[in-house]
Design an enzyme around this catalytic site. Sequence first.
Site, PDB file in Angstrom:
ATOM      1  N   ASP A 175      32.910  41.763  80.449  1.00 39.40           N
ATOM      2  CA  ASP A 175      33.456  40.919  79.324  1.00 39.40           C
ATOM      3  C   ASP A 175      33.711  41.858  78.243  1.00 39.40           C
ATOM      4  O   ASP A 175      33.954  43.169  78.522  1.00 39.40           O
ATOM      5  CB  ASP A 175      31.805  40.442  78.852  1.00 39.40           C
ATOM      6  CG  ASP A 175      30.727  41.474  79.163  1.00 39.40           C
ATOM      7  OD1 ASP A 175      30.822  42.696  78.843  1.00 39.40           O
ATOM      8  OD2 ASP A 175      29.627  40.895  79.513  1.00 39.40           O
ATOM      9  N   ASP A 194      25.675  39.140  83.749  1.00 35.87           N
ATOM     10  CA  ASP A 194      26.064  37.745  84.478  1.00 35.87           C
ATOM     11  C   ASP A 194      27.072  37.940  85.691  1.00 35.87           C
ATOM     12  O   ASP A 194      27.301  37.170  86.222  1.00 35.87           O
ATOM     13  CB  ASP A 194      26.582  36.821  83.630  1.00 35.87           C
ATOM     14  CG  ASP A 194      28.215  37.159  83.091  1.00 35.87           C
ATOM     15  OD1 ASP A 194      28.444  38.288  83.218  1.00 35.87           O
ATOM     16  OD2 ASP A 194      28.818  36.259  82.608  1.00 35.87           O
ATOM     17  N   ASP A 203      30.574  44.716  82.971  1.00 36.31           N
ATOM     18  CA  ASP A 203      29.567  43.790  82.372  1.00 36.31           C
ATOM     19  C   ASP A 203      28.669  44.195  81.664  1.00 36.31           C
ATOM     20  O   ASP A 203      27.819  44.955  82.125  1.00 36.31           O
ATOM     21  CB  ASP A 203      29.194  43.100  83.647  1.00 36.31           C
ATOM     22  CG  ASP A 203      28.245  41.892  83.413  1.00 36.31           C
ATOM     23  OD1 ASP A 203      28.186  41.288  82.305  1.00 36.31           O
ATOM     24  OD2 ASP A 203      27.327  41.392  84.432  1.00 36.31           O
ATOM     25  N   ASP A 259      53.443  36.204  80.512  1.00 31.80           N
ATOM     26  CA  ASP A 259      53.419  36.068  81.839  1.00 31.80           C
ATOM     27  C   ASP A 259      54.567  35.051  82.299  1.00 31.80           C
ATOM     28  O   ASP A 259      55.031  34.100  81.344  1.00 31.80           O
ATOM     29  CB  ASP A 259      52.001  34.998  81.830  1.00 31.80           C
ATOM     30  CG  ASP A 259      51.721  34.701  83.395  1.00 31.80           C
ATOM     31  OD1 ASP A 259      51.072  35.611  84.004  1.00 31.80           O
ATOM     32  OD2 ASP A 259      51.282  33.431  83.683  1.00 31.80           O
ATOM     33  N   HIS A 269      47.085  43.461  88.567  1.00 35.38           N
ATOM     34  CA  HIS A 269      45.690  42.445  89.005  1.00 35.38           C
ATOM     35  C   HIS A 269      46.332  41.631  89.865  1.00 35.38           C
ATOM     36  O   HIS A 269      45.470  40.810  90.800  1.00 35.38           O
ATOM     37  CB  HIS A 269      45.305  41.489  87.948  1.00 35.38           C
ATOM     38  CG  HIS A 269      46.428  40.535  87.031  1.00 35.38           C
ATOM     39  ND1 HIS A 269      47.332  40.999  86.397  1.00 35.38           N
ATOM     40  CD2 HIS A 269      46.244  39.385  87.213  1.00 35.38           C
ATOM     41  CE1 HIS A 269      47.870  40.042  86.292  1.00 35.38           C
ATOM     42  NE2 HIS A 269      47.244  38.820  86.465  1.00 35.38           N
ATOM     43  N   ASP A 270      47.619  41.556  90.430  1.00 37.65           N
ATOM     44  CA  ASP A 270      48.213  40.730  91.293  1.00 37.65           C
ATOM     45  C   ASP A 270      48.506  41.508  92.696  1.00 37.65           C
ATOM     46  O   ASP A 270      48.989  40.830  93.440  1.00 37.65           O
ATOM     47  CB  ASP A 270      49.406  39.965  90.792  1.00 37.65           C
ATOM     48  CG  ASP A 270      49.173  38.984  89.854  1.00 37.65           C
ATOM     49  OD1 ASP A 270      47.910  38.481  89.695  1.00 37.65           O
ATOM     50  OD2 ASP A 270      50.177  38.726  89.000  1.00 37.65           O
TER      51      ASP A 270
HETATM   52  O1  TEU Z   1      51.894  35.991  88.283  1.00 40.75           O
HETATM   53  C1  TEU Z   1      52.895  35.306  88.423  1.00 40.75           C
HETATM   54  C2  TEU Z   1      53.665  35.630  90.034  1.00 40.75           C
HETATM   55  O2  TEU Z   1      54.561  35.198  90.209  1.00 40.75           O
HETATM   56  C3  TEU Z   1      52.750  36.413  90.829  1.00 40.75           C
HETATM   57  O3  TEU Z   1      52.755  37.575  90.959  1.00 40.75           O
HETATM   58  C4  TEU Z   1      51.640  35.688  91.343  1.00 40.75           C
HETATM   59  O4  TEU Z   1      50.473  36.455  91.067  1.00 40.75           O
HETATM   60  C5  TEU Z   1      51.519  35.550  93.052  1.00 40.75           C
HETATM   61  O5  TEU Z   1      51.084  36.642  93.446  1.00 40.75           O
HETATM   62  C6  TEU Z   1      52.692  35.064  93.634  1.00 40.75           C
HETATM   63  O6  TEU Z   1      52.440  35.479  95.006  1.00 40.75           O
HETATM   64  C7  TEU Z   1      51.465  35.712  86.978  1.00 40.75           C
HETATM   65  C8  TEU Z   1      49.940  36.081  86.698  1.00 40.75           C
HETATM   66  O7  TEU Z   1      50.038  37.648  86.672  1.00 40.75           O
HETATM   67  C9  TEU Z   1      49.036  35.879  87.630  1.00 40.75           C
HETATM   68  O8  TEU Z   1      47.885  36.605  87.716  1.00 40.75           O
HETATM   69  C10 TEU Z   1      48.920  34.331  87.441  1.00 40.75           C
HETATM   70  O9  TEU Z   1      48.042  33.901  88.835  1.00 40.75           O
HETATM   71  C11 TEU Z   1      50.319  33.478  87.555  1.00 40.75           C
HETATM   72  O10 TEU Z   1      51.152  34.266  86.658  1.00 40.75           O
HETATM   73  C12 TEU Z   1      49.999  32.283  87.004  1.00 40.75           C
HETATM   74  O11 TEU Z   1      49.812  32.301  85.585  1.00 40.75           O
END
Ligand code: TEU
Length: 589
Positions: free
Chosen positions: A42, A38, A34, A219, A356-357
């Site tokens: 960014d 904030d 950042d 995505d 990130h997931d």
């Molecule tokens: O993620 C799709 C997805 O099916 C999963 O990995 C989801 O994050 C979730 O954990 C299912 O349990 C993609 C993106 O990477 C995610 O960040 C988004 O939230 C999602 O699509 C919707 O755009």
Amino acid sequence: MTSRLLTIDKRKRAPAPWWTRAVVYQVYARSFRDCDGDGIGDLRGVLRQVDYLAELGVDAVWLSPVYRSPQDDNGYDISDYQDIDPLFGTLGGLDQLIAALHERGIKLLMDLVVNHTSDEHPWFAESRSSADNPRRDWYWWRPARAGMEPGTPGAEPTNWGSLFSGPAWQYDTATGEYYLHLFSGKQPDLNWENPTVRRAIYAMMRWWLDRGVDGFRMDVINFISKDVRADGSLPDGPVSGLSGPYGDPGKGTINGPRVHEFLQEMHREVFAGRRDALLLVGETPGATVEDGLLFSDPRRGELDMVFTFEHVSLDQGPGGKFDHTPLDLRDLKATLGRWQAGLRDAGWNALYWDNHDQPRIVSRFGDDGAWRRESATMLATILHLHRGTPYVYQGEELGMTNAHFTSFDCYRDIESLRHVAQSRERGSLSDDQILAGLAAASRDNARTPVQWDASPNAGFTTGTPWIAVNPNYRLINAEAERADPASVFHYYRRLIALRHQDPVVQLGDFTMLLPEHPYVYAFTRRLDGTRLLVLGNFSGSDQTVGLAGHLDSGAELVIGNYPEPAQPLDGSVTVRPWEALVLRVTHPW
Ligand code: TEU
């Protein structure tokens, strides 16, 4: 045998695409750095770190969505595809970032979220305004189930559950119909059956390529074709009990009947003629090896590679994503080995542990306590030595760990918060059980700020971070790791350099060894007369494995994560806790 040799010969003749030698780095800008105080990362924060990325040696950056967005799902809900959200900066700022990356030989991939938009996108605002609006058919509007009162429970057009809990249909009183949202109610699914929708998306994509971006991470791209019947109806899904009263939407929405047709059309309309220097990677939850091959076989003109989800689903119990169960290493080998074999002669793998997931890999499959450095580097070695293009998620190169949050109010992620609400409503789990599930699997594990140095808030922000910084930043941070030649950071640098230099790492055939061993991951890579033997110990104790025939004397160390690497002896080798070892054997085959 003959046809196999022919394939290899052909592969040698055709120059391999640049991304076979490349490593991609994912930036989730919100948590990266950042610069305006904030508390939210960014674009200026990314710009400030371009030399760090160059030092690491990555070839491309995939930037998670920074478009205009109400931020219901941290930017995966886009309200303007051709502008930057003021949270992150401006279009001019993005141009500056692209230029700074290009100066350092690093490409930039945008995240393309076109299965759905935000409900605040002007397309959707028009679509929902009346049943005869010209954009009505841009989304999936359907009446209530026959004979049911619109807006009452169970009256939804299909029984589908959303991936973020609750029903996948939102009732809209303005017109008395429902719209489909596989994710949150603020993420309505676009109707790809409508050619005008597709044309608008392709035009937007060309606009980004003209602006200088080098490709896209797409995505949930295998969700774009729905299994719609001739009369416009959609099929119910099986109810497993996992999603409460809801049915699984998978069969009607994943890898649908027209997905390959749509991607081939996209290729013709957007990438034809300029595709060689680009990188197109699809995110494809629910794709099998067979699907992966169809998506990534270059002769089909769809994508370059796809992210599979099979290997990141192996530690889920019968209760789903938040029902954590320990990994059995044999399952991981079977799964990744199947993808390696299936994409051997055509197609290509995108290799990843983190994004990130996903929870952080060192906490998930490694040991983020006593063996953090060893297990993070071992896991990296195994991944990066597979055949495919490795992806590094921000902080992975520092061996960053899970958040280890212990209270509900630490969590920010919509999927996690919905899961908490739904579990409490059903009353089937105690709060402690829900918290344990989140600690293991919440997406927020990956979203704590990148730990830059030992100053307050890890140097991420001078303000209040939008999500808590992991307190272990005083020990684990980029400044400390850059100063320590034995750090996870420097090990990643070496792995990335190895991929750049070594044709066997880039293109060698893959053979899994010891598939039944519960703790040691072992395989070879082979090209022409050279073979690499790769070993990783997924345990905190010594493991002795017999590898007669693979451990010829004269093997040379390529890379390892112990100062003194394990020594093979009489056809066997003892690897120490979380040790990784890559040996090169040159043989006149
Ligand atoms: O993620 C799709 C997805 O099916 C999963 O990995 C989801 O994050 C979730 O954990 C299912 O349990 C993609 C993106 O990477 C995610 O960040 C988004 O939230 C999602 O699509 C919707 O755009």
